[in-house]
Design a protein around this motif. Sequence first.
Motif, mmCIF file in Angstrom:
data_model
loop_
_atom_site.group_PDB
_atom_site.id
_atom_site.type_symbol
_atom_site.label_atom_id
_atom_site.label_comp_id
_atom_site.label_asym_id
_atom_site.label_seq_id
_atom_site.Cartn_x
_atom_site.Cartn_y
_atom_site.Cartn_z
ATOM 1 N N UNK A 21 11.722 128.056 22.263
ATOM 2 C CA UNK A 21 12.052 127.379 21.000
ATOM 3 C C UNK A 21 13.206 128.055 20.290
ATOM 4 N N UNK A 22 13.328 129.379 20.455
ATOM 5 C CA UNK A 22 14.401 130.091 19.761
ATOM 6 C C UNK A 22 15.782 129.636 20.222
ATOM 7 N N UNK A 23 15.883 129.096 21.443
ATOM 8 C CA UNK A 23 17.178 128.662 21.957
ATOM 9 C C UNK A 23 17.754 127.530 21.124
ATOM 10 N N UNK A 24 16.896 126.752 20.498
ATOM 11 C CA UNK A 24 17.366 125.658 19.664
ATOM 12 C C UNK A 24 18.071 126.117 18.409
ATOM 13 N N UNK A 25 17.898 127.386 18.044
ATOM 14 C CA UNK A 25 18.551 127.918 16.847
ATOM 15 C C UNK A 25 19.849 128.627 17.165
ATOM 16 N N UNK A 26 20.215 128.674 18.434
ATOM 17 C CA UNK A 26 21.458 129.334 18.819
ATOM 18 C C UNK A 26 22.612 128.363 18.665
ATOM 19 N N UNK A 27 23.655 128.802 17.985
ATOM 20 C CA UNK A 27 24.813 127.969 17.722
ATOM 21 C C UNK A 27 26.078 128.722 18.122
ATOM 22 N N UNK A 28 27.066 127.965 18.602
ATOM 23 C CA UNK A 28 28.357 128.577 18.906
ATOM 24 C C UNK A 28 29.001 129.078 17.623
ATOM 25 N N UNK A 148 18.990 134.446 14.025
ATOM 26 C CA UNK A 148 18.485 133.096 14.293
ATOM 27 C C UNK A 148 17.569 133.039 15.504
ATOM 28 N N UNK A 149 17.849 133.857 16.503
ATOM 29 C CA UNK A 149 17.054 133.812 17.730
ATOM 30 C C UNK A 149 15.589 134.157 17.482
ATOM 31 N N UNK A 150 15.308 134.834 16.375
ATOM 32 C CA UNK A 150 13.937 135.275 16.090
ATOM 33 C C UNK A 150 13.251 134.382 15.068
ATOM 34 N N UNK A 151 13.848 133.210 14.826
ATOM 35 C CA UNK A 151 13.247 132.101 14.094
ATOM 36 C C UNK A 151 12.813 132.447 12.677
ATOM 37 N N UNK A 152 13.724 133.030 11.898
ATOM 38 C CA UNK A 152 13.360 133.332 10.516
ATOM 39 C C UNK A 152 13.626 132.160 9.577
ATOM 40 N N UNK A 153 13.168 132.333 8.381
ATOM 41 C CA UNK A 153 13.550 131.514 7.233
ATOM 42 C C UNK A 153 14.465 132.386 6.388
ATOM 43 N N UNK A 154 15.458 131.787 5.739
ATOM 44 C CA UNK A 154 16.379 132.557 4.909
ATOM 45 C C UNK A 154 16.156 132.241 3.433
ATOM 46 N N UNK A 155 16.314 133.280 2.611
ATOM 47 C CA UNK A 155 16.330 133.096 1.167
ATOM 48 C C UNK A 155 17.534 133.849 0.625
ATOM 49 N N UNK A 156 17.954 133.458 -0.562
ATOM 50 C CA UNK A 156 19.216 133.972 -1.098
ATOM 51 C C UNK A 156 19.039 135.317 -1.792
ATOM 52 N N UNK A 157 19.803 136.297 -1.338
ATOM 53 C CA UNK A 157 19.884 137.604 -1.979
ATOM 54 C C UNK A 157 21.087 137.598 -2.899
ATOM 55 N N UNK A 158 20.869 137.796 -4.176
ATOM 56 C CA UNK A 158 21.949 137.767 -5.171
ATOM 57 C C UNK A 158 21.846 139.018 -6.037
ATOM 58 N N UNK A 159 22.400 140.149 -5.576
ATOM 59 C CA UNK A 159 22.236 141.405 -6.299
ATOM 60 C C UNK A 159 22.871 141.430 -7.679
ATOM 61 N N UNK A 160 23.853 140.569 -7.922
ATOM 62 C CA UNK A 160 24.587 140.617 -9.193
ATOM 63 C C UNK A 160 24.016 139.618 -10.193
ATOM 64 N N UNK A 161 23.982 138.324 -9.817
ATOM 65 C CA UNK A 161 23.609 137.296 -10.793
ATOM 66 C C UNK A 161 22.258 136.664 -10.497
#
Length: 418
Positions: A21-28, A148-161
């Motif tokens: 399934x992780x292969x589906x998250x691989x992008x050029x 991406x290969x390890x199938x995470x979810x991303x959230x926004x890190x905003x150290x300043x604002x």
Amino acid sequence: MRLAAVCQENWTLDWEAIFATRAGRMRASEIRELLKLLEQPDIISFAGGIPDPALFPNEAFRAAYASVLGDASAGAALQYSTSEGFPPLRDWVVRQMQRIGVACGPENILITSGSQQALDYLGKLLLSPGDTALVTWPTYLGALQAFNAYEPRYDRLAPVEGNMTPSAYADAAAKAGGRVKFAYLTPDFANPTGETLDRAGRERVLDLARELDIVVIEDTAYQSLRYDGADVPPILALDIAREGHIDLTRTISCGSFSKTLAPGLRMGWICAAAGVIRKLVLMKQASDLHSPTINQMVMHHVAEHAFPAQVEKIRGAYRHRRDRMLAALERHMPEGVPWSRPEGGMFVWVTLPDGMDGARLLARAIEAARIAFVPGRAFHADGSGANTLRLSFSLANDAAIDQGIERLGRVIREAGTA
């Protein structure tokens, strides 16, 4: 005949059904694809964030290879080696880390095949499917590809604002079926924005990591390329100051020789608590056993004899190109198009007017003006940032910068009135 018969009976393997399934998250990589444009001599390219090969210390590398292969160490250079890395090279990295304020020992260092391998290992070590990685918006594209290969979810890190609370991050991660595992950032002259996080922002990242009980991954690929302003302590140095010893810290630092000495040897390192390094060594053993021995020995030789002078040389060259690009942007960018003013690194980040798409602008720029850049959407984990683009000044001479930025300004104005 037999192969033809098999194909006629539709016995061809369905590879898509076999891939993990992780292969589906691989992008050029959009950047790697754009580098092909460098082969077209009439293209002025601000796309590739790569060092200028004319500035490589070629003679130092020739001497290093001759030395390594010309004495009693030749057999060792061509032999298997330890997974942790060539001990003298690790010792050099220890001294370099100490020079920038990170107290560590050889047991805190793992040599990797470039910092890209380091990011891949850290994704593999820390992420389970559904876990959350905090990354800046935008962030380094190579990090997203590695994670991406390890199938995470991303959230926004905003150290300043940013206004996300630790509990909000944790709750969102739990709803997605995992937990927050780490915060990743490039605090010095970031790829792609060129921005530097001040000391207060770095302390805030550590505060957030402590409250969430997560790791901080600090990418220091551009740390040596400062042209203006005062150095800011690495996050790992600040973490050590808080905890008293590197083995008590939560920060993992990734370094590289690619932007200072040469990228082709693929030499990088990880600096972290000894317990983390031991886990990563097991991963290295299972992956490629060790980074190439001869490359490590040669890199050590060049680092010992040429690193300070080389860094001084490239700082001067890239500082001039940065200044030239910033001056050209002042002359040629339309009103309402801001850009970053980096204190170092290789990149300027441009924000286009709302509604303008960087990818469509690139197609027009290549066709009508023969210039290339990287559209900004690829650097955003959520696919936003369509109205942004990255310019690299590291490979361009004065004439290319002046002509290319003038053409870019003209293309942006024309797109705004289309």
